[in-house]
Design an enzyme around this catalytic site. Sequence first.
Site, PDB file in Angstrom:
ATOM      1  N   HIS A   1      86.749 -27.759   2.054  1.00 54.08           N
ATOM      2  CA  HIS A   1      88.087 -28.253   2.361  1.00 54.08           C
ATOM      3  C   HIS A   1      87.987 -29.226   3.526  1.00 54.08           C
ATOM      4  O   HIS A   1      87.032 -29.184   4.305  1.00 54.08           O
ATOM      5  CB  HIS A   1      89.012 -27.089   2.724  1.00 54.08           C
ATOM      6  CG  HIS A   1      89.433 -26.273   1.543  1.00 54.08           C
ATOM      7  ND1 HIS A   1      90.721 -25.868   1.337  1.00 54.08           N
ATOM      8  CD2 HIS A   1      88.723 -25.783   0.494  1.00 54.08           C
ATOM      9  CE1 HIS A   1      90.807 -25.163   0.221  1.00 54.08           C
ATOM     10  NE2 HIS A   1      89.595 -25.088  -0.307  1.00 54.08           N
TER      11      HIS A   1
ATOM     12  N   ARG B   1      94.309 -26.376 -10.864  1.00 56.63           N
ATOM     13  CA  ARG B   1      94.568 -24.997 -10.473  1.00 56.63           C
ATOM     14  C   ARG B   1      94.649 -24.884  -8.964  1.00 56.63           C
ATOM     15  O   ARG B   1      95.693 -24.615  -8.395  1.00 56.63           O
ATOM     16  CB  ARG B   1      93.476 -24.064 -11.047  1.00 56.63           C
ATOM     17  CG  ARG B   1      93.846 -22.581 -11.045  1.00 56.63           C
ATOM     18  CD  ARG B   1      93.740 -21.910  -9.699  1.00 56.63           C
ATOM     19  NE  ARG B   1      92.416 -22.023  -9.088  1.00 56.63           N
ATOM     20  CZ  ARG B   1      92.146 -21.637  -7.854  1.00 56.63           C
ATOM     21  NH1 ARG B   1      93.076 -21.126  -7.066  1.00 56.63           N
ATOM     22  NH2 ARG B   1      90.913 -21.796  -7.355  1.00 56.63           N
TER      23      ARG B   1
ATOM     24  N   CYS C   1      94.512 -23.370   1.180  1.00 55.93           N
ATOM     25  CA  CYS C   1      94.596 -21.921   1.009  1.00 55.93           C
ATOM     26  C   CYS C   1      96.023 -21.443   1.275  1.00 55.93           C
ATOM     27  O   CYS C   1      96.615 -21.819   2.294  1.00 55.93           O
ATOM     28  CB  CYS C   1      93.631 -21.235   1.971  1.00 55.93           C
ATOM     29  SG  CYS C   1      93.664 -19.434   1.883  1.00 55.93           S
TER      30      CYS C   1
END
Length: 317
Positions: A222, A26, A253
């Site tokens: 991240h 996802r 993002c």
Amino acid sequence: MSQTQAFPNATRGETRTVQIREVGPRDGFQNEPETIATPDKIRLIDALGRAGFKRIEVASFVRPDVIPQLSDGIEVLRGIDLPDDVDRMVLIPNSRGLDNALAVRDLFEEATLFVSASQTHNTKNINRSVEETMADVAVMGKRIVAEDLTLCAVIATSFGCPYEGPVPMDRVLDLAEQFAAAGATEIGFGDTTGMCNPAYSRAFFEAAIERLPGIEVTAHFHNTRGQGLANAYAALEAGCRSFESSFGELGGCPVPKGSTGNIATEDLVSMFHEMGVDTGLDLAAVIEAAREAQSTLGRKLTSHSIVAGPVTWYPAS
């Protein structure tokens, strides 16, 4: 040299165990510019299932025009063949998305709601204020719990916002408490654009664990500025035992540009295994899944373990 030999003093006399949720299908796929064919998604998710994950984020019920890459989520959920003990997780942006998700309730076990701790990021990401989002969360939480689904939450920009700068810790933890009140049993804290550092990671997770008793606290880092694994290690030392990552270091993002991927699952697993921390995962299988993703996407991914492979011996204590 034994392949299970850990680094000296790594476990402080105890065997530590962590849980890693794979979010690549996802969070990773959504940022790929070229459409990934549904059969390829299914094949890659099935490969992850064989690696030993107990929880995989599979799909999102966002509007197809917003993230076209995830528009085949229901087909993916219907097509995957995961072991019975693997929970399928879906991301739900709002009440309309929840309506669509509950129409196929039998296809997943966990639902994730999310908000950004930063007003600006939340508005740019989902076109709503934080207050509007949390009002919807209170309603959705009751519906999700009533369906006997596991309710999870993610707070983006927990460690800083590219638009607003530092985000106060108390603001993030206040939102976490609101999620807990809505029925969330797990709350993930996202370093959405890679602004955290190891010192702050440790301080943050010490505070979060103390303030959220009975809640599974999850770290989501991240690697935008190369500190992702260091931040994960600091969170581990603070007592965090739940992590999210993405195979191949896929992801990032959508807003703003330049926010690169999540920490690579295979690199995170490799670090933990070398430290004597049990993940329950087959590292070689995770690396193979990441290499499959690299081949499917037709470009070089940024994970280190894809190139180097697993460590076959560890330094003696």
